[in-house]
Design an enzyme around this catalytic site. Structure first.
Site, PDB file in Angstrom:
ATOM      1  N   LYS A   1       0.868  -1.172   0.000  1.00 45.46           N
ATOM      2  CA  LYS A   1       0.000   0.000   0.000  1.00 45.46           C
ATOM      3  C   LYS A   1       0.905   1.222   0.000  1.00 45.46           C
ATOM      4  CE  LYS A   1      -3.167   2.737   2.760  1.00 45.46           C
ATOM      5  NZ  LYS A   1      -3.783   2.948   4.095  1.00 45.46           N
TER       6      LYS A   1
ATOM      7  N   THR B   1      -8.738   3.093  11.913  1.00 44.28           N
ATOM      8  CA  THR B   1      -9.233   3.827  13.072  1.00 44.28           C
ATOM      9  C   THR B   1     -10.687   3.522  13.381  1.00 44.28           C
ATOM     10  OG1 THR B   1      -7.710   5.616  12.497  1.00 44.28           O
ATOM     11  CG2 THR B   1      -9.405   6.118  14.111  1.00 44.28           C
TER      12      THR B   1
END
Length: 259
Positions: A101, A211
């Site tokens: 990524k 998150t």
């Protein structure tokens, strides 16, 4: 198409789960491992610059079954193409993965991507044989350029990293979906299960989050909620929603009513 046949394919690799999760911000490594398991995710992203690669000491990698998950090393914390490329090379040399990524951030306050540096890094990494999944702005031109460079997917943000604001511009996401052929994965900004479902109902190939799960009051419950939301959103997209109408349309036929 049956559910079992509806696979996500990235860079020639096949996955059943369309939920990808991060491994940071949890209360403990044990909680991280449990949340990953509950989420059903097959692809998990690990910040190369924040994980202990010295396996003689305790590391997040000690708690992850590397036979079960596909590691997606990420370049979180990199602000230049050079740093990002160096980090990806380190991940590959450490035996983590060449499935990466790519993040190249523009500034510390917004954590928005620096698209110019991102394109530069993507070009180098693709040429070196990496399978590149770039985190980018929700800009169709940038996404098309990344696709043209050979990236295996594009990962436009839904909202700023960690903001929990959800999909702020679904219209941009729709334009990207209409104009690129590689998988489109919403990355960043998801805060609730409904946000994940919306991304999937738009037609995205997957959703990546950290998150939203790790920062929830009950991360384990949220991991399950996100798993179900992604499944439901994908099913809803494939089923095809009814058209939106301004006025009512009776659910029951009016023909044959008793006068």
């Amino acid at each position: 198409m049956t559910e079992s046949a509806d696979k996500l394919i990235i860079g020639g690799r096949e996955f059943s789960s369309r939920l990808m999760v991060g491994t940071g911000k949890y209360a403990s490594f044990e909680q991280t491992a449990r949340a990953l398991e509950i989420s059903g995710a097959e692809i998990i992203t690990v910040a190369v610059r924040r994980v202990n690669l010295d396996r003689s000491k305790e590391s997040l990698l000690d708690y992850i079954d590397l036979k079960k998950y596909t590691l997606l090393p990420n370049t979180a914390g990199c602000y230049t193409a050079d740093d990002a490329v160096r980090t990806c090379r380190l991940a590959r040399e450490a035996g983590m993965s060449d499935f990466v990524k790519l993040e190249v951030l523009g500034d510390e306050k917004t954590l928005f991507p620096d698209n110019e540096e991102l394109l530069k890094a993507a070009k180098i990494l693709v040429s070196e044989g990496f399978t590149v999944l770039p985190y980018c702005s929700d800009d169709v031109i940038v996404c098309k350029k990344l696709e043209d460079l050979g990236c295996a997917a594009v990962m436009p943000l839904g909202a700023p990293i960690g903001s929990g604001l959800g999909i702020r511009n679904p219209y941009n996401i729709r334009i990207i979906l209409e104009n690129v052929r590689v998988p489109v994965i919403v990355d960043a900004g998801v805060g609730s299960a409904s946000d994940a479902a919306i991304a999937m109902e738009l037609g995205c190939a997957g959703v990546l989050m950290n998150t939203a799960i790790a920062g929830a009051q009950d991360p384990l419950a949220m991991a399950e909620a996100m798993k179900l939301a992604v499944i439901a959103g994908r099913l809803s997209f494939r089923a095809g929603r009814i058209p939106r109408k301004l006025y009512a349309n009776a659910s029951s036929p009016l023909d044959g009513l008793i006068g």
